[in-house]
Design an enzyme around this catalytic site. Structure first.
Site, PDB file in Angstrom:
ATOM      1  N   LYS A  10      16.060  99.936  78.145  1.00 49.73           N
ATOM      2  CA  LYS A  10      16.701 100.060  79.466  1.00 49.73           C
ATOM      3  C   LYS A  10      17.180 101.486  79.700  1.00 49.73           C
ATOM      4  O   LYS A  10      16.924 102.083  80.743  1.00 49.73           O
ATOM      5  CB  LYS A  10      17.882  99.084  79.591  1.00 49.73           C
ATOM      6  CG  LYS A  10      17.517  97.625  79.365  1.00 49.73           C
ATOM      7  CD  LYS A  10      18.702  96.699  79.558  1.00 49.73           C
ATOM      8  CE  LYS A  10      19.812  96.887  78.547  1.00 49.73           C
ATOM      9  NZ  LYS A  10      19.503  96.382  77.199  1.00 49.73           N
ATOM     10  N   ARG A  52      25.783  91.316  82.525  1.00 54.73           N
ATOM     11  CA  ARG A  52      25.445  90.723  81.225  1.00 54.73           C
ATOM     12  C   ARG A  52      26.016  89.315  81.078  1.00 54.73           C
ATOM     13  O   ARG A  52      25.767  88.673  80.059  1.00 54.73           O
ATOM     14  CB  ARG A  52      26.025  91.603  80.104  1.00 54.73           C
ATOM     15  CG  ARG A  52      24.998  92.555  79.470  1.00 54.73           C
ATOM     16  CD  ARG A  52      25.736  93.405  78.457  1.00 54.73           C
ATOM     17  NE  ARG A  52      24.916  93.895  77.388  1.00 54.73           N
ATOM     18  CZ  ARG A  52      24.412  95.140  77.344  1.00 54.73           C
ATOM     19  NH1 ARG A  52      24.582  95.966  78.350  1.00 54.73           N
ATOM     20  NH2 ARG A  52      23.726  95.538  76.290  1.00 54.73           N
ATOM     21  N   ARG A  86      17.345 104.232  65.822  1.00 54.94           N
ATOM     22  CA  ARG A  86      18.273 105.000  66.661  1.00 54.94           C
ATOM     23  C   ARG A  86      19.590 105.237  65.915  1.00 54.94           C
ATOM     24  O   ARG A  86      20.169 106.308  66.010  1.00 54.94           O
ATOM     25  CB  ARG A  86      18.533 104.255  67.976  1.00 54.94           C
ATOM     26  CG  ARG A  86      19.514 104.998  68.878  1.00 54.94           C
ATOM     27  CD  ARG A  86      19.627 104.385  70.261  1.00 54.94           C
ATOM     28  NE  ARG A  86      20.239 103.057  70.233  1.00 54.94           N
ATOM     29  CZ  ARG A  86      20.360 102.278  71.301  1.00 54.94           C
ATOM     30  NH1 ARG A  86      19.914 102.678  72.469  1.00 54.94           N
ATOM     31  NH2 ARG A  86      20.925 101.098  71.213  1.00 54.94           N
ATOM     32  N   ARG A 105      25.678 105.637  66.350  1.00 52.79           N
ATOM     33  CA  ARG A 105      26.270 104.464  67.013  1.00 52.79           C
ATOM     34  C   ARG A 105      26.523 103.382  65.987  1.00 52.79           C
ATOM     35  O   ARG A 105      25.597 102.885  65.354  1.00 52.79           O
ATOM     36  CB  ARG A 105      25.329 103.951  68.110  1.00 52.79           C
ATOM     37  CG  ARG A 105      25.593 104.587  69.441  1.00 52.79           C
ATOM     38  CD  ARG A 105      24.635 104.095  70.503  1.00 52.79           C
ATOM     39  NE  ARG A 105      24.731 102.661  70.749  1.00 52.79           N
ATOM     40  CZ  ARG A 105      24.111 102.059  71.760  1.00 52.79           C
ATOM     41  NH1 ARG A 105      23.382 102.773  72.601  1.00 52.79           N
ATOM     42  NH2 ARG A 105      24.232 100.754  71.931  1.00 52.79           N
ATOM     43  N   ARG A 152      24.359  90.837  68.375  1.00 50.93           N
ATOM     44  CA  ARG A 152      24.073  91.277  69.753  1.00 50.93           C
ATOM     45  C   ARG A 152      22.927  90.466  70.353  1.00 50.93           C
ATOM     46  O   ARG A 152      22.960  90.110  71.525  1.00 50.93           O
ATOM     47  CB  ARG A 152      23.743  92.783  69.769  1.00 50.93           C
ATOM     48  CG  ARG A 152      24.977  93.641  69.504  1.00 50.93           C
ATOM     49  CD  ARG A 152      24.620  95.048  69.091  1.00 50.93           C
ATOM     50  NE  ARG A 152      23.975  95.811  70.136  1.00 50.93           N
ATOM     51  CZ  ARG A 152      23.353  96.976  69.925  1.00 50.93           C
ATOM     52  NH1 ARG A 152      23.319  97.494  68.718  1.00 50.93           N
ATOM     53  NH2 ARG A 152      22.806  97.614  70.924  1.00 50.93           N
TER      54      ARG A 152
END
Ligand code: B4P
Length: 195
Positions: free
Chosen positions: A14, A89, A128, A134, A146
């Site tokens: 996204k 969400r 990532r 992160r 998640r």
């Protein structure tokens, strides 16, 4: 005003596609993930609260996120359209978004959902995590949490846009350019028929 939602599970691309889309279509990009990470890096009280949820792979409370979107919509009064990335969400967020947009005499034109296998998503997020730092991308248990939140709380809101015939899926695997082209085709087609 042409307002778009880019939808999909964590890591589906996204954020990656949004950056390219706003360059082409000049939408205002509203990413709740980015807005929250900005609050965290500025060490605001909102950021500190948000971090405690994000680190565990949970959603930040609806009222916090809806408040942020409300302020952003107010701030960008003259926008030609918005690209919502990572929002809504939950059902409560989707209902709030409909209300906020109708106050502005506008609506969602299209929701585009990126479809990517879970195996590929895990690979992308862990990858990532190596460079982004992160904390929600480095721990596989948090990543699976998640996905579970996505399946239970987020995926069902697609039905709302399906009923309104504003929903389209796009294969989110392949090169970033291929996926971008497919998204642009869907947007251009919808724009032609959108008053
Ligand atoms: P977000 O910031 O929204 O991010 P995301 O879902 O993890 O990732 P995205 O789908 O944008 O993936 P990206 O393009 O970066 O959410 C983070 C957290 O914030 C949530 O868990 C939640 O706690 C909180 N939050 C955010 N919004 C909220 C809301 N509305 N309500 C409550 N809580 C909220 O891509 C991922 C990786 O894949 C990148 O490394 C990228 O380079 C790579 N990639 C992209 N496209 C690729 C391709 N085609 N091929 C290979 N790799 C690709």
């Amino acid at each position: 005003m042409f307002n778009l939602i880019l939808f999909g599970p964590p890591g589906s691309g996204k954020g990656t596609q949004s950056e390219k889309l706003v360059e082409k279509y000049r939408h205002i990009h509203l990413s709740t993930g980015n807005l929250l990470r900005e609050e965290i890096s500025n060490r605001t009280p909102l950021g500190l609260e948000a971090k405690s949820f994000m680190d565990k792979g949970q959603l930040v409370p609806d009222e916090v996120v809806i408040g942020m979107i409300d302020s952003s919509l107010e701030y960008h009064k003259e926008a030609p359209g918005f690209l919502f990335d990572g929002f809504p969400r939950t059902t409560a967020q989707a209902e709030a978004l409909d209300k906020l947009l109708s106050l502005k005499k506008t609506e969602i034109a299209l929701m585009i959902a990126l479809e990517v296998s879970e195996e590929e998503l895990v690979k992308r997020l862990l990858n990532r995590g190596k460079t982004s730092g992160r904390s929600d991308d480095t721990n596989e248990t948090v990543i699976h949490q998640r996905f579970s939140v996505y399946r239970n709380e987020t995926a069902p809101i697609a039905d709302h846009y399906k009923k309104l015939k504003k929903f389209q899926t796009i294969k989110g695997e392949g090169s970033v350019e291929e996926i971008f082209d497919a998204i642009c085709q869907a947007i251009d087609k919808r724009m032609k028929n959108f008053a």
